[in-house]
Enzyme design. Structure first.
Site, PDB file in Angstrom:
ATOM      1  N   ASP A  98       0.796  -1.236   0.000  1.00 59.98           N
ATOM      2  CA  ASP A  98       0.000   0.000   0.000  1.00 59.98           C
ATOM      3  C   ASP A  98       0.826   1.284   0.000  1.00 59.98           C
ATOM      4  OD1 ASP A  98       1.115  -0.011   2.505  1.00 59.98           O
ATOM      5  OD2 ASP A  98      -0.701  -0.680   3.522  1.00 59.98           O
ATOM      6  N   GLU A 120      -1.256  -8.764  -1.302  1.00 58.62           N
ATOM      7  CA  GLU A 120      -1.810  -8.154  -0.081  1.00 58.62           C
ATOM      8  C   GLU A 120      -2.948  -7.197  -0.437  1.00 58.62           C
ATOM      9  OE1 GLU A 120       0.089  -5.310   2.939  1.00 58.62           O
ATOM     10  OE2 GLU A 120       0.752  -7.250   3.656  1.00 58.62           O
ATOM     11  N   GLU A 134      -1.979   5.207   2.916  1.00 61.65           N
ATOM     12  CA  GLU A 134      -2.019   3.793   2.503  1.00 61.65           C
ATOM     13  C   GLU A 134      -3.414   3.305   2.140  1.00 61.65           C
ATOM     14  OE1 GLU A 134      -0.426   4.987   5.150  1.00 61.65           O
ATOM     15  OE2 GLU A 134       1.690   4.487   4.838  1.00 61.65           O
ATOM     16  N   HIS A 211       5.949   4.750  13.138  1.00 59.95           N
ATOM     17  CA  HIS A 211       6.396   5.598  12.033  1.00 59.95           C
ATOM     18  C   HIS A 211       5.270   6.204  11.208  1.00 59.95           C
ATOM     19  CE1 HIS A 211       5.328   2.900   8.674  1.00 59.95           C
ATOM     20  NE2 HIS A 211       5.592   1.923   9.511  1.00 59.95           N
ATOM     21  N   ARG A 213       2.601   8.208   9.258  1.00 60.13           N
ATOM     22  CA  ARG A 213       2.480   9.644   9.014  1.00 60.13           C
ATOM     23  C   ARG A 213       1.393  10.290   9.859  1.00 60.13           C
ATOM     24  NH1 ARG A 213       4.797  11.758   3.798  1.00 60.13           N
ATOM     25  NH2 ARG A 213       6.173  10.051   3.254  1.00 60.13           N
ATOM     26  N   HIS A 244      12.753   4.166  13.158  1.00 61.23           N
ATOM     27  CA  HIS A 244      12.632   4.409  11.713  1.00 61.23           C
ATOM     28  C   HIS A 244      13.529   5.614  11.356  1.00 61.23           C
ATOM     29  CE1 HIS A 244      10.665   5.592   7.960  1.00 61.23           C
ATOM     30  NE2 HIS A 244      10.006   4.437   7.955  1.00 61.23           N
TER      31      HIS A 244
HETATM   32  C1  UD1 Z   1       6.757   4.443   3.770  1.00 55.50           C
HETATM   33  C2  UD1 Z   1       5.346   4.132   3.257  1.00 55.50           C
HETATM   34  C3  UD1 Z   1       4.552   3.457   4.350  1.00 55.50           C
HETATM   35  C4  UD1 Z   1       5.288   2.248   4.935  1.00 55.50           C
HETATM   36  C5  UD1 Z   1       6.676   2.658   5.356  1.00 55.50           C
HETATM   37  C6  UD1 Z   1       7.455   1.454   5.808  1.00 55.50           C
HETATM   38  C7  UD1 Z   1       4.390   5.727   1.644  1.00 55.50           C
HETATM   39  C8  UD1 Z   1       3.669   6.997   1.465  1.00 55.50           C
HETATM   40  N1  UD1 Z   1       4.680   5.388   2.922  1.00 55.50           N
HETATM   41  O1  UD1 Z   1       6.598   5.379   4.831  1.00 55.50           O
HETATM   42  O2  UD1 Z   1       3.315   3.021   3.815  1.00 55.50           O
HETATM   43  O3  UD1 Z   1       4.579   1.776   6.044  1.00 55.50           O
HETATM   44  O4  UD1 Z   1       7.356   3.249   4.233  1.00 55.50           O
HETATM   45  O5  UD1 Z   1       8.559   1.796   6.586  1.00 55.50           O
HETATM   46  O6  UD1 Z   1       4.704   5.078   0.688  1.00 55.50           O
HETATM   47  N2  UD1 Z   1      14.283   7.501   5.351  1.00 55.50           N
HETATM   48  C9  UD1 Z   1      15.646   7.394   5.203  1.00 55.50           C
HETATM   49  N3  UD1 Z   1      16.170   6.238   4.672  1.00 55.50           N
HETATM   50  C10 UD1 Z   1      15.405   5.187   4.338  1.00 55.50           C
HETATM   51  C11 UD1 Z   1      14.008   5.298   4.497  1.00 55.50           C
HETATM   52  C12 UD1 Z   1      13.458   6.455   4.993  1.00 55.50           C
HETATM   53  O7  UD1 Z   1      16.377   8.316   5.530  1.00 55.50           O
HETATM   54  O8  UD1 Z   1      15.938   4.159   3.914  1.00 55.50           O
HETATM   55  C13 UD1 Z   1      13.691   8.765   5.905  1.00 55.50           C
HETATM   56  C14 UD1 Z   1      13.759   9.921   4.910  1.00 55.50           C
HETATM   57  O9  UD1 Z   1      13.990  11.100   5.596  1.00 55.50           O
HETATM   58  C15 UD1 Z   1      12.347   9.925   4.313  1.00 55.50           C
HETATM   59  C16 UD1 Z   1      11.531   9.529   5.518  1.00 55.50           C
HETATM   60  O10 UD1 Z   1      12.326   8.565   6.202  1.00 55.50           O
HETATM   61  O11 UD1 Z   1      12.002  11.185   3.791  1.00 55.50           O
HETATM   62  C17 UD1 Z   1      10.179   8.959   5.187  1.00 55.50           C
HETATM   63  O12 UD1 Z   1      10.285   7.931   4.199  1.00 55.50           O
HETATM   64  P1  UD1 Z   1       9.060   7.661   3.167  1.00 55.50           P
HETATM   65  O13 UD1 Z   1       9.367   6.522   2.279  1.00 55.50           O
HETATM   66  O14 UD1 Z   1       8.677   8.959   2.513  1.00 55.50           O
HETATM   67  O15 UD1 Z   1       7.866   7.311   4.107  1.00 55.50           O
HETATM   68  P2  UD1 Z   1       7.776   6.290   5.312  1.00 55.50           P
HETATM   69  O16 UD1 Z   1       7.232   7.061   6.468  1.00 55.50           O
HETATM   70  O17 UD1 Z   1       9.024   5.533   5.452  1.00 55.50           O
HETATM   71  N1  UDP Z   2      11.422  -4.404  10.505  1.00 51.51           N
HETATM   72  C1  UDP Z   2      12.810  -4.590  10.384  1.00 51.51           C
HETATM   73  N2  UDP Z   2      13.639  -3.812  11.152  1.00 51.51           N
HETATM   74  C2  UDP Z   2      13.189  -2.870  12.005  1.00 51.51           C
HETATM   75  C3  UDP Z   2      11.772  -2.673  12.104  1.00 51.51           C
HETATM   76  C4  UDP Z   2      10.926  -3.456  11.338  1.00 51.51           C
HETATM   77  O1  UDP Z   2      13.265  -5.438   9.620  1.00 51.51           O
HETATM   78  O2  UDP Z   2      13.992  -2.214  12.673  1.00 51.51           O
HETATM   79  C5  UDP Z   2      10.526  -5.230   9.663  1.00 51.51           C
HETATM   80  C6  UDP Z   2       9.422  -5.943  10.392  1.00 51.51           C
HETATM   81  O3  UDP Z   2       9.797  -7.241  10.787  1.00 51.51           O
HETATM   82  C7  UDP Z   2       8.300  -5.983   9.350  1.00 51.51           C
HETATM   83  C8  UDP Z   2       8.560  -4.760   8.513  1.00 51.51           C
HETATM   84  O4  UDP Z   2       9.881  -4.348   8.780  1.00 51.51           O
HETATM   85  O5  UDP Z   2       8.402  -7.119   8.513  1.00 51.51           O
HETATM   86  C9  UDP Z   2       7.573  -3.690   8.870  1.00 51.51           C
HETATM   87  O6  UDP Z   2       7.933  -2.529   8.234  1.00 51.51           O
HETATM   88  P1  UDP Z   2       7.405  -1.103   8.663  1.00 51.51           P
HETATM   89  O7  UDP Z   2       6.927  -1.123  10.071  1.00 51.51           O
HETATM   90  O8  UDP Z   2       8.468  -0.144   8.288  1.00 51.51           O
HETATM   91  O9  UDP Z   2       6.211  -0.876   7.658  1.00 51.51           O
HETATM   92  P2  UDP Z   2       4.675  -1.304   7.651  1.00 51.51           P
HETATM   93  O10 UDP Z   2       4.586  -2.757   7.858  1.00 51.51           O
HETATM   94  O11 UDP Z   2       4.000  -0.490   8.697  1.00 51.51           O
HETATM   95  O12 UDP Z   2       4.219  -0.879   6.279  1.00 51.51           O
END
Ligand code: UD1
Ligand code: UDP
Length: 373
Positions: A98, A120, A134, A211, A213, A244
């Protein structure tokens, strides 16, 4: 023989984890040519997953930018994917979950009239703004998808209610359970010394992740404050929070947990240590989607710090509880599970409403059946 060309597209940590077992099955399926394209919406957190599962993408769009907006992710993914899809000409494009990568992937495939498999599918919270964005991404992807791989019957029913034809909705289980089987090891030794030093037998180790939003701001402050108070109240409680990489989450965590010796703020863990830590912990508190699926199958009670969830199965099975984002309720629910052994035992049952570990095989079978039609 004409092979079915399947292009898997993913971009974030959870998509990588849940797509990996499907990729592994496809690698061993001679009738399928498997092309992997990552958007790299996440960079570091996705690379952790690719390394663990030894996945080498054919295309890496590398769209990640710190502080990226939803529009930036969508536009950059859509543009990059168009080029790759035109070049690869897949028979089927697979997306999982999502995120904004998922929606962009489905839209890019639709524009090129490529069939879409949505892994999913059919999760619904009923509120377009929670989880945000999402819930909208799932619905938008559903509209474009040809094959809906629904983890559970509830997910299938959601799609039927929205008018999708039943013969294109397949109940497969969730591939998260398949992935979990790769990861959990008996007597696991962590790379991070802290995690080996924790006293899992005599202390109550609580695993926290957050994490979302829609929680950033006051709700997240409430969540962290309640947990901080719990850790101050009980000497035998320790919190482990692999934070995160989102700087907004980090700022709130660092501010609220500052100076609390029983709260360990650590970097995001690789999937293997993370799930093994979950398996050893006492309780999980989270707003994550994936953790709501993993914890029940490990027999860990989960308090879900959100207002609504698209994963009611864990709640119906009694392992998860939706506790909202208000300070009092979170504090009280945690307090009960720490003090009251009977209440804790009621929730600490290993149940598996999300699958039997064979979801990936089912999905690949369905692709084989329909892929060239
Ligand atoms: C995204 C997804 C969310 C999912 C989550 C899993 C969208 C809109 N959101 O949210 O559905 O649950 O991933 O974790 O698609 N960042 C880093 N390095 C990384 C990853 C993230 O620095 O490897 C930081 C950056 O500052 C980035 C912020 O995290 O701008 C947010 O990342 P982003 O992918 O925009 O959204 P998530 O909150 O991670
Ligand atoms: N996870 C991980 N390391 C971490 C936190 C989570 O590998 O430090 C894994 C966790 O086991 C799960 C997935 O990441 O499989 C969940 O991801 P996240 O919570 O970022 O996203 P969401 O599931 O909410 O989309």
């Amino acid at each position: 023989m004409n092979k079915i060309r399947v292009m898997t597209v993913f971009g974030t940590r959870p998509e990588g984890i849940k797509m990996a077992p499907i990729i592994k099955v496809m690698e061993n399926t001679s009738e399928i040519e498997n092309i992997i394209c990552i958007t790299a919406q996440h960079r570091r957190m996705l690379d952790q997953v690719l390394n663990l599962f030894q996945i080498e993408p054919d295309y890496d769009l590398n769209i990640f930018k710190p502080g990226q907006s939803l529009t930036e992710i969508t536009v950059r993914a859509l543009e990059g994917l168009e080029e790759v899809i035109i070049k690869v000409k897949p028979h089927v494009l697979l997306v999982q979950g999502d995120t904004s990568t998922v929606f962009a992937g489905a839209l890019a495939a639709f524009y090129q009239k490529v069939k879409i498999g949505h892994v999913e599918a059919g999760l619904r919270s009923g509120n377009l703004y929670s989880p945000y964005p999402e819930e909208a991404n799932r619905k938008l992807t559903g509209i474009l998808a040809d094959y809906h791989f629904a983890p559970t019957k509830t997910n299938r029913d959601n799609l039927l209610k929205e008018g999708y034809p039943g013969d294109r909705i397949f109940i497969t289980g969730n591939t998260v359970i398949d992935a979990l089987q790769y990861a959990i090891k008996k007597d696991y030794v962590f790379n991070l010394p802290l995690l080996n030093q924790l006293d899992y037998n005599n202390k109550k180790i609580i695993l926290l992740t957050s994490h979302r939003r829609e929680n950033i701001g006051k709700p997240m402050e409430n969540i962290f404050s309640a947990i901080n108070e719990i850790a101050l109240k009980y000497e035998d409680v320790e919190i482990v929070f692999p934070i995160h990489l989102n700087p907004k989450v980090r700022e709130i965590a660092n501010r609220i947990f500052d100076g609390n010796p029983r709260v360990h703020l650590i970097e995001p863990l690789d999937y293997e240590p993370f799930t093994n830590l979950m398996a050893k912990s006492y309780l999980v508190v989270t707003d994550s989607g994936g953790l709501q699926e993993e914890a029940p199958s490990l027999g860990k009670p989960v308090l879900v710090v959100r207002r609504e969830t698209e994963r009611p199965e864990g709640i119906e099975a009694g392992t998860a509880k939706l506790v909202g984002t208000d300070f009092e309720n979170i504090f009280n629910e945690m307090d009960i599970l720490i003090r009251d052994k009977r209440e804790y035992e009621k929730m600490a049952n290993a149940v598996n409403p999300y699958g039997d570990g064979k979801a990936s095989e089912r999905i690949v079978d369905i692709i084989l059946r329909y892929g060239l039609k």
